[in-house]
Motif scaffolding. Sequence first.
Motif, short mmCIF file in Angstrom:
data_model
loop_
_atom_site.label_atom_id
_atom_site.label_comp_id
_atom_site.label_asym_id
_atom_site.label_seq_id
_atom_site.Cartn_x
_atom_site.Cartn_y
_atom_site.Cartn_z
N VAL A 9 37.75 51.29 98.11
CA VAL A 9 37.69 52.32 97.08
C VAL A 9 38.30 53.59 97.64
CG1 VAL A 9 35.31 52.97 97.75
CG2 VAL A 9 36.21 53.60 95.49
N CYS A 34 40.44 49.81 94.51
CA CYS A 34 39.89 50.60 93.40
C CYS A 34 40.25 52.07 93.58
CB CYS A 34 38.37 50.43 93.36
SG CYS A 34 37.53 51.45 92.13
N ASP A 35 40.67 52.70 92.49
CA ASP A 35 40.94 54.14 92.50
C ASP A 35 40.86 54.64 91.06
OD1 ASP A 35 42.42 56.13 94.76
OD2 ASP A 35 42.59 56.77 92.67
N TYR A 56 34.64 52.10 89.86
CA TYR A 56 33.88 51.70 91.05
C TYR A 56 32.79 50.70 90.69
CZ TYR A 56 31.39 52.31 95.52
OH TYR A 56 30.79 52.11 96.74
N VAL A 68 32.46 46.93 101.32
CA VAL A 68 33.19 47.99 100.64
C VAL A 68 33.68 49.00 101.67
CG1 VAL A 68 33.07 49.88 98.99
CG2 VAL A 68 31.90 47.73 98.50
N ILE A 70 34.98 52.53 102.20
CA ILE A 70 34.93 53.78 101.44
C ILE A 70 35.97 54.74 102.01
CG2 ILE A 70 33.49 55.73 100.77
CD1 ILE A 70 31.12 53.84 100.86
N THR A 72 37.32 57.45 100.12
CA THR A 72 37.35 58.59 99.22
C THR A 72 37.15 59.89 100.02
OG1 THR A 72 35.00 58.18 98.84
CG2 THR A 72 36.54 57.28 97.23
N MET A 80 28.66 57.14 97.52
CA MET A 80 29.30 55.88 97.17
C MET A 80 28.79 54.74 98.05
SD MET A 80 33.17 57.11 96.19
CE MET A 80 33.42 55.82 94.98
#
Length: 337
Positions: A9, A34-35, A56, A68, A70, A72, A80
């Motif tokens: 993500v 994912c974005d 998400y 996942v 992360i 971000t 998250m």
Amino acid sequence: MDQVGFGIVGCGGIGPLHADALAEVEEARLVAACDIVPERAQKVAEKHDCRWYDSYERLLGDDQVEVVNICTPSGMHADMGIQAAKAGKHVLSEKPLDVRLDKADALIEACHQSRVKLACIFQNRFNAGARKIKRAIEEGRFGDLVLGVADCIWYRAQSYYDSGEWRGTWALDRGCLCNQGVHFIDQLCWFMGDVEQVSCADTPTLKRNIESEDLGIALLRFENGARGVIQATTLAYPGVSGRVVVCGTTGSAAIDGGNLLTFKVEGEEEAPVASAQQSGPTTASDPLANLPTGHAAQMIDMIEAIRDDREPTVNGREARRAIHVLDLIYRAAGRPA
């Protein structure tokens, strides 16, 4: 043996490097990217032949995603990560676990309660030079540790901060200590042990149009009685180096990224070490001039932790050390926690 499924993500910055690193790991499979900007996720998906999501929640609902990653902005990592843990996913967070210590603690607790693994990317712990220093310290060959120094003398133009609304903000990024310097703070604490006190600190914003510090200096006292110095800036054109120095009564060492600069132990001959060499741009001037080797090593470590049901090498408690030091520095400098 079945591959472990990963989902990424955040595909606008470091995320694509995570995808490249996963491609090097036979035991891993990138299931989805994912974005919130669909084009970013699509680009990663097209390169690595995986699914993509702009939600998400949809990524977390993918049963084939076991871990996942992360990637971000830093101030979103804990929130998250907690979502991922509650969804039963293992969590591999980019550095730091979060910009706030209380949020990092909440993430650690959430992963514990959900019985999932938590790891944080601090790839500098995995290079040969760093491991050589750590081993010598553990074996007592450096004697009593007396001084540790972490320098992050880098350069980031104003255009770097302007490239994302979150960059340099207090809530989502903070400054040169928390974003760039955190790698060297982590390595310093890994070598020297926990920090007991920050005696004094200064975290001004001198030249960049940002909320957070573009220069930081701190004096430390470690729990073992040793003293420490941390220096960081993103104003040093064109970017000089990132270095950690460890000094003991019978031995000392200095490491710059993956390059072991000095390693001397009383009564021993100096021996070469297989350190990673990098030509061309480095992270001193280019935030994405990373080699995926260290990232791949941490992803392998996460897979082994899952399969062997052990803690990852850089687990939540280990990653917390650097955030604790940052919290002490900012408080000593009069910044809000």
